[in-house]
Write a protein that holds these residues in place. Structure first.
Motif, mmCIF file in Angstrom:
data_model
loop_
_atom_site.group_PDB
_atom_site.id
_atom_site.type_symbol
_atom_site.label_atom_id
_atom_site.label_comp_id
_atom_site.label_asym_id
_atom_site.label_seq_id
_atom_site.Cartn_x
_atom_site.Cartn_y
_atom_site.Cartn_z
ATOM 1 N N GLN A 197 0.826 -1.205 0.000
ATOM 2 C CA GLN A 197 0.000 0.000 0.000
ATOM 3 C C GLN A 197 0.865 1.263 0.000
ATOM 4 O O GLN A 197 0.638 2.192 -0.781
ATOM 5 C CB GLN A 197 -0.892 -0.035 1.244
ATOM 6 N N VAL A 198 1.884 1.270 0.845
ATOM 7 C CA VAL A 198 2.778 2.423 0.917
ATOM 8 C C VAL A 198 3.507 2.619 -0.409
ATOM 9 O O VAL A 198 3.624 3.735 -0.911
ATOM 10 C CB VAL A 198 3.781 2.264 2.081
ATOM 11 N N ARG A 199 3.966 1.517 -0.973
ATOM 12 C CA ARG A 199 4.661 1.616 -2.262
ATOM 13 C C ARG A 199 3.748 2.189 -3.336
ATOM 14 O O ARG A 199 4.173 2.992 -4.164
ATOM 15 C CB ARG A 199 5.138 0.220 -2.709
ATOM 16 N N ALA A 200 2.499 1.765 -3.326
ATOM 17 C CA ALA A 200 1.556 2.245 -4.334
ATOM 18 C C ALA A 200 1.349 3.748 -4.201
ATOM 19 O O ALA A 200 1.383 4.484 -5.197
ATOM 20 C CB ALA A 200 0.228 1.514 -4.212
ATOM 21 N N GLU A 201 1.195 4.240 -2.989
ATOM 22 C CA GLU A 201 1.005 5.676 -2.785
ATOM 23 C C GLU A 201 2.260 6.440 -3.172
ATOM 24 O O GLU A 201 2.200 7.528 -3.739
ATOM 25 C CB GLU A 201 0.638 5.960 -1.321
ATOM 26 N N ARG A 202 3.385 5.845 -2.857
ATOM 27 C CA ARG A 202 4.655 6.454 -3.205
ATOM 28 C C ARG A 202 4.789 6.576 -4.723
ATOM 29 O O ARG A 202 5.311 7.545 -5.254
ATOM 30 C CB ARG A 202 5.786 5.576 -2.659
ATOM 31 N N ARG A 203 4.314 5.543 -5.409
ATOM 32 C CA ARG A 203 4.422 5.556 -6.870
ATOM 33 C C ARG A 203 3.545 6.660 -7.464
ATOM 34 O O ARG A 203 3.950 7.337 -8.414
ATOM 35 C CB ARG A 203 4.017 4.188 -7.445
ATOM 36 N N ARG A 204 2.375 6.863 -6.908
ATOM 37 C CA ARG A 204 1.507 7.945 -7.388
ATOM 38 C C ARG A 204 2.235 9.269 -7.293
ATOM 39 O O ARG A 204 2.194 10.100 -8.211
ATOM 40 C CB ARG A 204 0.231 7.999 -6.539
ATOM 41 N N TYR A 205 2.888 9.460 -6.172
ATOM 42 C CA TYR A 205 3.645 10.696 -5.967
ATOM 43 C C TYR A 205 4.733 10.837 -7.027
ATOM 44 O O TYR A 205 4.883 11.873 -7.666
ATOM 45 C CB TYR A 205 4.264 10.663 -4.567
ATOM 46 N N HIS A 206 5.479 9.767 -7.193
ATOM 47 C CA HIS A 206 6.551 9.733 -8.181
ATOM 48 C C HIS A 206 6.028 10.082 -9.573
ATOM 49 O O HIS A 206 6.641 10.858 -10.316
ATOM 50 C CB HIS A 206 7.160 8.330 -8.188
#
Lengths: 201, 201
Positions: free
Chosen positions: B127-136
DNA sequence: GGCGGCAGACTAACCAGTCGGTATGTCGGG
DNA sequence: CCCGACATACCGACTGGTTAGTCTGCCGCC
């Protein structure tokens, strides 16, 4: 007939100490230092605790060995590049690209380095930091030389420039995938290029 | 007379959940997630385990909360900057500098983020990785827009440019000292400037 | 008189490191 | 050429300590 002493792919004819170090490196990178038990390491290496504590003083020693190996390698590579007599921009480019390539070639070590360094015992931690600083300073000297001789912009302090580049090197273990589209050399060339472009006067 | 329930400087009139989160953030940053025991957290917060497990499902939840807070903050700040109608180079500069400032202002959170992310449970990690990817991706879109419209060089893939910059942000928690010579804003301006200079056509 | 908010003793699972023991090898003297 | 003395390499049961999480119950407020 040879006995399959381990469930992993480590060759069982390599000497025990190296095998332990190789297995520990892999497990530390996969699960983290704290979450890897000594029992897991010796099982994966096909030996027992007796063997590990015969060759290493502590679990901490194992971690320190990983660092020592990597620091030695990178320092000697940087020294070789920095001592050449090419123009400073070529030396910096080579150094910047080289650290990227060697980092990618030892991604496990790099991952452990940046994630687990603070789990070393205080003295070993200090020692590693000191060696790391020497490396940093050698690199910074290249930037400063270029700034003094006018081939690099002086808009940014050299320290910050070095941290900027090392930040991206540090970050490699987070995003670089061996099965991705870019070879280590391509990534290295791009990152070195970004650094040199940022330094154009 | 007020009771000094804690040996640390946490004010004892703030609600228990927030106090636990604040204390946990500090300890995780100081000692690392694995080396911080639940017992230490509750003692520093002046409560007991009963209280902690009343508000949080697990130690892991505590860690996840730190991430959720930080991701929410950075995403909304990036969205605000990226949605403005300034020229793309100004939007990128603002975004690049802003992430540096907010990272420095929450250095503990950042340290935990990069060092302990992989210690989350698999689902929370994903979940954290997914949100991080959106930011990226939002950030990368800015770079791509500039490359399309010709104000940025296309020599480097946008993905790599973004990783390059985030690497330096990531790295901040390693070297930035609050008592150092540079203010957060100065560091941010320098790093944003390096990025923009590297992207000059 | 019930319920949220919390206390703190308890448990079951680990874990790093120790230690007595064994197997194999090497070397010097008789 | 063999024998005892000592060393190296390793085994695996054991210890003392720590850990996340549970559970029963108290206490004050509505």
């Amino acid at each position: 007939m040879p006995v399959r002493s381990s469930t992993t792919g480590e060759p069982e004819d390599t000497p025990v100490p190296q095998r332990l170090l190789a297995v520990a490196t892999r497990l530390f990178a996969e699960r983290g230092y704290d979450r890897t038990s000594v029992q897991e390491i010796v099982e994966a290496a096909g030996v027992t605790k007796g063997a590990l504590y015969h060759y290493f003083g502590s679990k901490d020693d194992l971690l320190h060995e990983v660092y020592a190996r990597m620091l030695r390698l990178q320092q000697q590579r940087l020294d070789a590049v920095a001592d050449s007599d090419a123009p400073v921009e070529e030396r910096l480019r080579a150094a910047a690209a080289d650290v990227v390539v060697t980092t990618i070639e030892n991604l496990d070590d790099a991952m452990i380095f940046f994630r687990s360094m603070h789990q070393l015992s205080p003295e070993k931690y200090k020692q590693v930091r000191a060696e790391r600083r020497r490396y940093h300073e050698r690199f910074r000297a290249l930037v400063e030389e270029g700034q003094r001789t006018g081939v690099f912009s002086t808009a940014t302090p050299a320290d910050l420039v070095v941290d900027y580049h090392f930040g991206s090197v540090h970050h490699l273990s987070t995003w670089y995938r061996t099965d991705g589209p870019l070879t280590p050399q391509q990534v290295a060339d791009h990152l070195a290029d970004l650094l040199l472009r940022a330094l154009r006067p």
